[in-house]
Write an enzyme that holds these catalytic residues in place. Structure first.
Site, PDB file in Angstrom:
ATOM      1  N   ARG A  94      19.988   9.124 -15.934  1.00 48.24           N
ATOM      2  CA  ARG A  94      18.827   9.790 -15.319  1.00 48.24           C
ATOM      3  C   ARG A  94      19.276  10.668 -14.141  1.00 48.24           C
ATOM      4  O   ARG A  94      18.931  11.843 -14.061  1.00 48.24           O
ATOM      5  CB  ARG A  94      17.819   8.753 -14.834  1.00 48.24           C
ATOM      6  CG  ARG A  94      16.594   9.383 -14.183  1.00 48.24           C
ATOM      7  CD  ARG A  94      15.650   8.359 -13.623  1.00 48.24           C
ATOM      8  NE  ARG A  94      15.196   7.414 -14.632  1.00 48.24           N
ATOM      9  CZ  ARG A  94      15.589   6.160 -14.699  1.00 48.24           C
ATOM     10  NH1 ARG A  94      16.439   5.698 -13.814  1.00 48.24           N
ATOM     11  NH2 ARG A  94      15.146   5.359 -15.639  1.00 48.24           N
TER      12      ARG A  94
ATOM     13  N   SER B 249      20.723   3.905 -18.249  1.00 49.83           N
ATOM     14  CA  SER B 249      19.599   4.776 -17.865  1.00 49.83           C
ATOM     15  C   SER B 249      19.717   5.188 -16.404  1.00 49.83           C
ATOM     16  O   SER B 249      19.427   6.323 -16.039  1.00 49.83           O
ATOM     17  CB  SER B 249      18.274   4.052 -18.119  1.00 49.83           C
ATOM     18  OG  SER B 249      18.152   2.970 -17.236  1.00 49.83           O
TER      19      SER B 249
ATOM     20  N   ASN C  64      19.345  14.842 -14.383  1.00 52.85           N
ATOM     21  CA  ASN C  64      18.529  15.654 -13.487  1.00 52.85           C
ATOM     22  C   ASN C  64      19.378  16.609 -12.655  1.00 52.85           C
ATOM     23  O   ASN C  64      19.060  17.789 -12.515  1.00 52.85           O
ATOM     24  CB  ASN C  64      17.719  14.751 -12.556  1.00 52.85           C
ATOM     25  CG  ASN C  64      16.419  14.319 -13.183  1.00 52.85           C
ATOM     26  OD1 ASN C  64      15.469  15.081 -13.231  1.00 52.85           O
ATOM     27  ND2 ASN C  64      16.392  13.114 -13.721  1.00 52.85           N
TER      28      ASN C  64
END
Lengths: 156, 286
Positions: free
Chosen positions: B224, B220, B228
């Protein structure tokens, strides 16, 4: 977007950077900041102490002032008492002296009066003697009468 | 979009922008060299390097370290200069975060958080450089050395390369396991994986649950950040497809919004690193 050795390279780079940061960057920065923190802390403590010392000194000065005021008042009171005592003493001494002088004068006056009276007696007896002399002239032994008269004047 | 590339369709333009400059071993010939096409790069498989990702991230990391090192050497406890103030505010910010979230005693965590935070900010910030500048520069350099301009790839933002984000998160993962074993002992760590949360009777289920929990941390963390930044980069590329006189009306607001994402993602990464380190150091959780 292929996964390849780049990942390993990045991992090694990340490790090296972190190691370098931990070894050479973080400690001096944090040390300087801690040092400043300590300085500020000690400065504040010193200021606090200075303030309390100042307050203490002020209190002490006030105390001393009060004490000296008391002392001064005491001294003034003592001086006043002493002065009144001295005045009293002087009055006593003066009145004693006055009494003494008065007494002395009395004695003198008495002596003077006595002497004057004696003189007067002598002069009166002399005058009487002269009158008697001039009245009786040669009929009288001057010397015998003189003795009689001085005996008479002594009985006066 | 540069004018000489009119023949390249928009799709090709996007693909070209999303391709890394890959140096690897050709699977057929066994020779190490630059990939000329996306397919070639893909065929190289694991035995390849993304020179752009590595190069840009190295330069940025070195800049960060040099800047901090040069200021750190001149650190003074007296009135600080402007640069020192700047660095102190960052260090203080990191330190506060570490103090707030990390309860163990480890002098490595705060520098780790600082490095991750600043490095990721710098890498993300490359997103704000107009999308064509650095690739164009790279292209000119490539042409100077005799390369075909269409085959010179250059992806500027390292964090839009999953290799970069996974490389970092794997580092964190190794640290999590290392400190878990060091602080809790091998038995303690195994016990945490096996007997938690449901006790001995549900051992396989526990292992599955905790295993997923453990693996999810680095995955994660990497995805992440990558997701992004990749999405942000993608939108910049799409905006760059518009006629040049209208681009600013979209790229400017997006860039301003992206500044937020740049900082936010770096902050999230740093905070999670601290939290994971804290979890690895916690002895009696149960």
């Amino acid at each position: 977007m292929n996964i390849n050795l780049t990942m390993i390279g990045q991992l090694i780079m990340f490790t090296m950077f972190t190691w370098f940061c931990m070894k050479f960057i973080w400690p001096p920065i944090v040390a300087a900041m801690d040092e400043r923190k300590k300085r500020i802390e000690s400065g504040l403590i010193a200021a606090e102490r200075g303030l309390s010392e100042h307050r203490e000194a002020q209190q002490k000065a006030q105390e001393m002032l009060n004490q000296s005021k008391d002392q001064a008042a005491e001294i003034i009171a003592n001086a006043g008492r002493q002065a009144s005592i001295m005045v009293e003493d002087a009055k006593d001494a003066a009145s004693q002296e006055a009494d003494r002088i008065k007494a002395h004068a009395q004695v003198e006056i008495e002596q003077e009066a006595n002497r004057a009276r004696n003189d007067l007696k002598d002069q009166v007896s002399g005058l009487v003697m002269q009158g008697v002399n001039s009245v009786l002239a040669k009929e009288v032994d001057a010397k015998a009468h003189q003795d009689m008269l001085s005996k008479l004047s002594q009985t006066l | 979009m540069s004018t000489e590339n009119e023949l390249i369709a928009s799709g090709d333009y996007i693909k070209h922008h999303l391709q890394n400059l890959t140096y690897g071993q050709n699977p057929d010939t066994g020779v190490w060299g630059l990939a000329h096409t996306a397919q070639e790069a893909k065929d190289m498989g694991f035995m390849a390097f993304h020179l752009d990702t590595l190069g840009v991230s190295f330069v940025l990391g070195a800049l960060f370290l040099l800047f901090f090192y040069s200021i750190g050497k001149k650190m003074t406890a007296d009135t600080p200069s402007g640069a020192q103030n700047f660095i102190e505010s960052i260090v203080e910010f990191i330190d506060e975060n570490v103090r707030g979230s990390f309860n163990g005693k480890n002098p490595m965590v705060a520098p780790l958080a600082l490095t991750a935070f600043i490095w990721i900010i710098l890498m993300n910030t490359m997103d704000l450089v107009p999308v064509d500048w650095l690739p164009y520069l790279a292209q000119q350099i490539g042409v100077f050395f005799g390369a075909d301009p269409h085959h010179v790839f250059f992806k500027v933002v390292p964090t839009t390369d999953p290799n970069a984000t996974f490389g970092m998160s794997i580092g964190i993962f190794i640290l999590i396991i290392y400190y878990s074993i060091k602080e809790k002992g091998a038995g303690g760590f195994a016990g945490e994986l096996l007997f938690h949360p449901f006790g001995k009777m549900m051992l396989p289920f526990n292992l599955f649950l905790e295993g997923v929990n453990l693996i999810a941390k680095p995955v994660s963390l990497a995805l992440r950040l990558f997701g992004n930044m990749y999405a942000g980069e993608m939108i910049f590329i799409l905006i760059a497809l518009l006629p040049f006189w209208i681009q600013w009306s979209l790229s400017l607001p997006w860039a301003i919004f992206h500044i937020l994402i740049v900082l936010l993602q770096a902050f999230i990464f740093m905070t999670l690193v601290i939290v994971y380190m804290d979890m690895a150091h916690q002895k009696d959780e149960h």
